[in-house]
Design a protein around this motif. Structure first.
Motif, PDB file in Angstrom:
ATOM      1  N   TRP A  54       0.769  -1.292  -0.207  1.00 38.93           N
ATOM      2  CA  TRP A  54       0.082   0.103   0.028  1.00 38.93           C
ATOM      3  C   TRP A  54       0.964   1.288  -0.104  1.00 38.93           C
ATOM      4  O   TRP A  54       0.358   2.230  -0.518  1.00 38.93           O
ATOM      5  CB  TRP A  54      -0.927   0.106   1.057  1.00 38.93           C
ATOM      6  N   GLY A  55       1.942   1.071   0.646  1.00 41.55           N
ATOM      7  CA  GLY A  55       2.912   2.397   0.698  1.00 41.55           C
ATOM      8  C   GLY A  55       3.366   2.493  -0.941  1.00 41.55           C
ATOM      9  O   GLY A  55       3.538   3.617  -1.118  1.00 41.55           O
ATOM     10  N   GLU A  56       3.749   1.523  -1.520  1.00 43.69           N
ATOM     11  CA  GLU A  56       4.197   1.569  -2.978  1.00 43.69           C
ATOM     12  C   GLU A  56       2.963   2.205  -3.806  1.00 43.69           C
ATOM     13  O   GLU A  56       3.421   3.214  -4.636  1.00 43.69           O
ATOM     14  CB  GLU A  56       4.411   0.208  -3.482  1.00 43.69           C
ATOM     15  N   ARG A  57       1.930   1.600  -3.541  1.00 44.38           N
ATOM     16  CA  ARG A  57       0.715   2.070  -4.346  1.00 44.38           C
ATOM     17  C   ARG A  57       0.556   3.851  -3.833  1.00 44.38           C
ATOM     18  O   ARG A  57       0.219   4.296  -4.822  1.00 44.38           O
ATOM     19  CB  ARG A  57      -0.600   1.447  -4.118  1.00 44.38           C
ATOM     20  N   SER A  58       0.680   3.989  -2.749  1.00 49.77           N
ATOM     21  CA  SER A  58       0.317   5.662  -2.515  1.00 49.77           C
ATOM     22  C   SER A  58       1.310   6.442  -3.131  1.00 49.77           C
ATOM     23  O   SER A  58       1.139   7.621  -3.295  1.00 49.77           O
ATOM     24  CB  SER A  58       0.430   5.694  -0.987  1.00 49.77           C
ATOM     25  N   ALA A  59       2.678   5.831  -3.117  1.00 52.51           N
ATOM     26  CA  ALA A  59       3.641   6.707  -3.643  1.00 52.51           C
ATOM     27  C   ALA A  59       3.330   7.020  -5.184  1.00 52.51           C
ATOM     28  O   ALA A  59       3.563   8.069  -5.859  1.00 52.51           O
ATOM     29  CB  ALA A  59       5.073   5.937  -3.694  1.00 52.51           C
ATOM     30  N   ALA A  60       2.766   6.004  -5.918  1.00 49.73           N
ATOM     31  CA  ALA A  60       2.568   6.029  -7.344  1.00 49.73           C
ATOM     32  C   ALA A  60       1.429   7.168  -7.377  1.00 49.73           C
ATOM     33  O   ALA A  60       1.334   7.947  -8.187  1.00 49.73           O
ATOM     34  CB  ALA A  60       2.241   4.636  -7.936  1.00 49.73           C
ATOM     35  N   ILE A  61       0.411   6.909  -6.725  1.00 51.41           N
ATOM     36  CA  ILE A  61      -0.741   7.852  -6.651  1.00 51.41           C
ATOM     37  C   ILE A  61      -0.309   9.154  -6.349  1.00 51.41           C
ATOM     38  O   ILE A  61      -0.487  10.381  -6.902  1.00 51.41           O
ATOM     39  CB  ILE A  61      -1.967   7.338  -5.731  1.00 51.41           C
ATOM     40  N   GLY A  62       0.679   9.327  -5.253  1.00 50.09           N
ATOM     41  CA  GLY A  62       1.224  10.500  -4.880  1.00 50.09           C
ATOM     42  C   GLY A  62       1.983  11.434  -5.842  1.00 50.09           C
ATOM     43  O   GLY A  62       1.702  12.663  -6.198  1.00 50.09           O
ATOM     44  N   VAL A  63       2.457  10.586  -6.717  1.00 52.44           N
ATOM     45  CA  VAL A  63       3.352  11.480  -8.008  1.00 52.44           C
ATOM     46  C   VAL A  63       2.466  11.966  -8.986  1.00 52.44           C
ATOM     47  O   VAL A  63       2.391  12.966  -9.528  1.00 52.44           O
ATOM     48  CB  VAL A  63       4.094  10.369  -8.758  1.00 52.44           C
ATOM     49  N   ILE A  64       1.324  11.233  -9.205  1.00 53.27           N
ATOM     50  CA  ILE A  64       0.263  11.705  -9.978  1.00 53.27           C
ATOM     51  C   ILE A  64      -0.481  12.886  -9.391  1.00 53.27           C
ATOM     52  O   ILE A  64      -0.597  13.907 -10.049  1.00 53.27           O
ATOM     53  CB  ILE A  64      -0.678  10.468 -10.462  1.00 53.27           C
ATOM     54  N   ILE A  65      -0.906  12.819  -8.402  1.00 54.77           N
ATOM     55  CA  ILE A  65      -1.696  13.940  -7.655  1.00 54.77           C
ATOM     56  C   ILE A  65      -0.504  15.162  -7.723  1.00 54.77           C
ATOM     57  O   ILE A  65      -0.944  16.307  -7.829  1.00 54.77           O
ATOM     58  CB  ILE A  65      -2.168  13.507  -6.282  1.00 54.77           C
ATOM     59  N   GLY A  66       0.558  14.776  -7.205  1.00 53.85           N
ATOM     60  CA  GLY A  66       1.497  15.775  -7.107  1.00 53.85           C
ATOM     61  C   GLY A  66       1.828  16.662  -8.130  1.00 53.85           C
ATOM     62  O   GLY A  66       2.386  17.719  -8.202  1.00 53.85           O
ATOM     63  N   SER A  67       1.649  15.978  -9.442  1.00 57.52           N
ATOM     64  CA  SER A  67       2.192  16.667 -10.692  1.00 57.52           C
ATOM     65  C   SER A  67       1.209  17.858 -10.968  1.00 57.52           C
ATOM     66  O   SER A  67       1.524  18.670 -11.641  1.00 57.52           O
ATOM     67  CB  SER A  67       2.340  15.776 -11.754  1.00 57.52           C
ATOM     68  N   PHE A  68      -0.076  17.698 -10.242  1.00 56.40           N
ATOM     69  CA  PHE A  68      -1.017  18.974 -10.369  1.00 56.40           C
ATOM     70  C   PHE A  68      -1.119  19.905  -9.243  1.00 56.40           C
ATOM     71  O   PHE A  68      -1.329  20.910  -9.242  1.00 56.40           O
ATOM     72  CB  PHE A  68      -2.301  18.325 -10.582  1.00 56.40           C
ATOM     73  N   ILE A  69      -0.381  19.570  -8.086  1.00 52.90           N
ATOM     74  CA  ILE A  69      -0.273  20.312  -6.895  1.00 52.90           C
ATOM     75  C   ILE A  69       0.981  20.802  -6.726  1.00 52.90           C
ATOM     76  O   ILE A  69       1.928  20.064  -6.751  1.00 52.90           O
ATOM     77  CB  ILE A  69      -0.704  19.511  -5.593  1.00 52.90           C
ATOM     78  N   ILE A  70       1.181  22.223  -6.835  1.00 54.93           N
ATOM     79  CA  ILE A  70       2.615  22.830  -6.893  1.00 54.93           C
ATOM     80  C   ILE A  70       3.718  21.957  -7.477  1.00 54.93           C
ATOM     81  O   ILE A  70       4.652  21.779  -6.747  1.00 54.93           O
ATOM     82  CB  ILE A  70       3.036  22.944  -5.213  1.00 54.93           C
ATOM     83  N   PRO A  71       3.435  21.687  -8.952  1.00 50.35           N
ATOM     84  CA  PRO A  71       4.571  21.197  -9.627  1.00 50.35           C
ATOM     85  C   PRO A  71       5.889  22.078  -9.598  1.00 50.35           C
ATOM     86  O   PRO A  71       5.625  23.248  -9.484  1.00 50.35           O
ATOM     87  CB  PRO A  71       4.088  21.016 -11.071  1.00 50.35           C
ATOM     88  N   PRO A  72       6.969  21.790  -9.540  1.00 52.71           N
ATOM     89  CA  PRO A  72       7.555  20.294  -9.516  1.00 52.71           C
ATOM     90  C   PRO A  72       7.618  19.797  -8.343  1.00 52.71           C
ATOM     91  O   PRO A  72       7.823  18.430  -7.900  1.00 52.71           O
ATOM     92  CB  PRO A  72       8.713  20.166 -10.282  1.00 52.71           C
ATOM     93  N   PHE A  73       7.419  20.506  -7.056  1.00 51.72           N
ATOM     94  CA  PHE A  73       7.505  20.160  -5.792  1.00 51.72           C
ATOM     95  C   PHE A  73       6.610  19.120  -5.285  1.00 51.72           C
ATOM     96  O   PHE A  73       6.955  18.277  -4.192  1.00 51.72           O
ATOM     97  CB  PHE A  73       7.695  21.436  -4.727  1.00 51.72           C
ATOM     98  N   GLY A  74       5.500  19.321  -5.685  1.00 52.93           N
ATOM     99  CA  GLY A  74       4.132  18.282  -5.376  1.00 52.93           C
ATOM    100  C   GLY A  74       4.758  16.826  -5.542  1.00 52.93           C
ATOM    101  O   GLY A  74       4.362  16.061  -4.759  1.00 52.93           O
TER     102      GLY A  74
END
Length: 158
Positions: A82-102
Protein backbone atom coordinates in the motif's frame (compact mmCIF):
# COMPACT_ATOMS: atom_id res chain seq x y z
CA UNK A 1 6.79 21.62 -44.66
CA UNK A 2 10.03 20.08 -43.38
CA UNK A 3 10.47 22.97 -40.95
CA UNK A 4 7.03 22.34 -39.46
CA UNK A 5 7.79 18.63 -39.03
CA UNK A 6 11.13 19.45 -37.37
CA UNK A 7 9.35 21.83 -34.99
CA UNK A 8 6.95 19.00 -34.09
CA UNK A 9 9.85 16.57 -33.59
CA UNK A 10 11.76 18.99 -31.34
CA UNK A 11 8.56 19.82 -29.42
CA UNK A 12 8.01 16.10 -28.83
CA UNK A 13 11.54 15.68 -27.51
CA UNK A 14 11.13 18.65 -25.19
CA UNK A 15 7.74 17.32 -24.03
CA UNK A 16 9.37 14.00 -23.16
CA UNK A 17 11.65 15.82 -20.71
CA UNK A 18 8.70 17.84 -19.40
CA UNK A 19 7.22 14.50 -18.36
CA UNK A 20 9.80 14.43 -15.57
CA UNK A 21 7.95 17.32 -13.93
CA UNK A 22 4.49 16.46 -15.28
CA UNK A 23 4.14 12.65 -15.20
CA UNK A 24 0.78 12.93 -16.95
CA UNK A 25 2.75 13.47 -20.20
CA UNK A 26 3.59 10.02 -21.63
CA UNK A 27 7.31 10.38 -22.40
CA UNK A 28 7.65 7.20 -24.51
CA UNK A 29 4.66 8.15 -26.63
CA UNK A 30 5.85 11.67 -27.42
CA UNK A 31 9.35 10.37 -28.20
CA UNK A 32 7.88 7.88 -30.64
CA UNK A 33 5.69 10.54 -32.22
CA UNK A 34 8.90 12.47 -32.94
CA UNK A 35 10.66 9.39 -34.36
CA UNK A 36 7.69 8.41 -36.51
CA UNK A 37 7.13 11.97 -37.73
CA UNK A 38 10.67 11.93 -39.07
CA UNK A 39 10.28 8.47 -40.60
CA UNK A 40 6.94 9.16 -42.28
CA UNK A 41 7.28 12.79 -43.32
CA UNK A 42 10.98 13.51 -43.81
CA UNK A 43 12.99 10.38 -44.59
CA UNK A 44 11.46 6.91 -44.40
CA UNK A 45 14.78 5.12 -44.71
CA UNK A 46 16.78 7.57 -42.61
CA UNK A 47 16.71 5.51 -39.42
CA UNK A 48 18.39 2.10 -39.33
CA UNK A 49 16.80 -1.15 -38.23
CA UNK A 50 19.36 -1.18 -35.41
CA UNK A 51 17.95 2.15 -34.18
CA UNK A 52 14.34 0.90 -34.26
CA UNK A 53 15.19 -2.30 -32.37
CA UNK A 54 17.25 -0.36 -29.82
CA UNK A 55 14.47 2.21 -29.47
CA UNK A 56 11.94 -0.53 -28.68
CA UNK A 57 14.23 -2.06 -26.04
CA UNK A 58 15.03 1.31 -24.45
CA UNK A 59 11.35 2.31 -24.52
CA UNK A 60 10.42 -0.82 -22.58
CA UNK A 61 13.21 -0.04 -20.12
CA UNK A 62 11.97 3.56 -19.90
CA UNK A 63 8.46 2.43 -19.03
CA UNK A 64 9.59 -0.15 -16.50
CA UNK A 65 12.35 1.93 -14.84
CA UNK A 66 9.97 4.01 -12.69
CA UNK A 67 8.09 0.96 -11.49
CA UNK A 68 11.23 -1.03 -10.71
CA UNK A 69 12.98 1.82 -8.90
CA UNK A 70 9.96 2.76 -6.81
CA UNK A 71 9.16 -0.83 -5.81
CA UNK A 72 12.78 -1.63 -5.05
CA UNK A 73 13.39 1.32 -2.75
CA UNK A 74 10.05 1.22 -0.93
CA UNK A 75 10.58 -2.50 -0.23
CA UNK A 76 14.23 -1.96 0.70
CA UNK A 77 13.21 0.65 3.26
CA UNK A 78 10.47 -1.53 4.75
CA UNK A 79 7.40 -0.13 3.02
CA UNK A 80 4.23 -2.09 2.34
CA UNK A 81 2.47 -2.74 -0.96
CA UNK A 82 0.00 0.00 0.00
CA UNK A 83 2.96 2.29 0.59
CA UNK A 84 4.20 1.57 -2.93
CA UNK A 85 0.76 2.23 -4.39
CA UNK A 86 0.30 5.46 -2.44
CA UNK A 87 3.69 6.68 -3.68
CA UNK A 88 2.60 6.09 -7.29
CA UNK A 89 -0.72 7.85 -6.70
CA UNK A 90 1.09 10.67 -4.91
CA UNK A 91 3.32 11.28 -7.94
CA UNK A 92 0.25 11.67 -10.16
CA UNK A 93 -1.59 13.94 -7.70
CA UNK A 94 1.59 15.87 -6.93
CA UNK A 95 2.12 16.70 -10.59
CA UNK A 96 -1.00 18.87 -10.38
CA UNK A 97 -0.34 20.35 -6.94
CA UNK A 98 2.59 22.78 -6.77
CA UNK A 99 4.62 21.22 -9.59
CA UNK A 100 7.47 20.24 -9.56
CA UNK A 101 7.67 20.14 -5.75
CA UNK A 102 4.37 18.31 -5.43
CA UNK A 103 5.76 15.20 -7.13
CA UNK A 104 8.30 14.94 -4.33
CA UNK A 105 6.32 16.14 -1.29
CA UNK A 106 2.89 14.55 -1.91
CA UNK A 107 4.15 10.94 -2.34
CA UNK A 108 6.39 11.34 0.70
CA UNK A 109 3.49 12.51 2.88
CA UNK A 110 1.07 9.92 1.48
CA UNK A 111 3.46 7.05 2.22
CA UNK A 112 3.87 8.25 5.80
CA UNK A 113 0.10 8.48 6.26
CA UNK A 114 -0.60 5.08 4.67
CA UNK A 115 2.10 3.37 6.69
CA UNK A 116 0.85 4.97 9.94
CA UNK A 117 -2.73 3.92 9.15
CA UNK A 118 -1.42 0.37 8.82
CA UNK A 119 -0.21 0.59 12.44
CA UNK A 120 3.46 0.96 11.63
CA UNK A 121 5.67 2.99 13.94
CA UNK A 122 6.48 6.53 12.92
CA UNK A 123 10.10 5.49 12.36
CA UNK A 124 9.06 2.69 9.98
CA UNK A 125 6.66 5.01 8.16
CA UNK A 126 9.36 7.65 7.77
CA UNK A 127 11.84 5.05 6.45
CA UNK A 128 9.30 3.84 3.87
CA UNK A 129 8.67 7.45 2.81
CA UNK A 130 12.41 7.98 2.39
CA UNK A 131 12.43 4.82 0.25
CA UNK A 132 9.68 6.25 -1.97
CA UNK A 133 11.69 9.45 -2.33
CA UNK A 134 14.83 7.54 -3.35
CA UNK A 135 12.76 5.39 -5.72
CA UNK A 136 11.25 8.42 -7.37
CA UNK A 137 14.59 10.21 -7.70
CA UNK A 138 16.43 7.20 -9.09
CA UNK A 139 13.58 6.44 -11.49
CA UNK A 140 13.66 10.05 -12.65
CA UNK A 141 17.41 9.96 -13.23
CA UNK A 142 17.05 6.70 -15.18
CA UNK A 143 14.23 8.22 -17.23
CA UNK A 144 16.28 11.31 -18.12
CA UNK A 145 19.31 9.22 -19.10
CA UNK A 146 17.29 6.80 -21.25
CA UNK A 147 15.44 9.64 -23.00
CA UNK A 148 18.71 11.48 -23.65
CA UNK A 149 20.25 8.31 -25.09
CA UNK A 150 17.27 7.81 -27.41
CA UNK A 151 17.31 11.41 -28.63
CA UNK A 152 21.08 11.54 -29.14
CA UNK A 153 20.99 8.18 -30.92
CA UNK A 154 18.21 9.50 -33.16
CA UNK A 155 20.31 12.49 -34.21
CA UNK A 156 23.41 10.35 -34.77
CA UNK A 157 21.42 7.87 -36.84
CA UNK A 158 19.90 10.44 -39.15
Amino acid sequence: MDILIWVIIIACFIASFASVIFPIIPAPLVLWIGFLAYAFFINGSGLSVFFWVGAVVLTILLIVSDIIANSYFVKKYGGSKWGERSAAIGVIIGSFIIPPFGIIVIPFVLVIIVELVQKRSSEEAFKAAIGSLFGFLSGTVAKIIIQAILIIWFFFDI
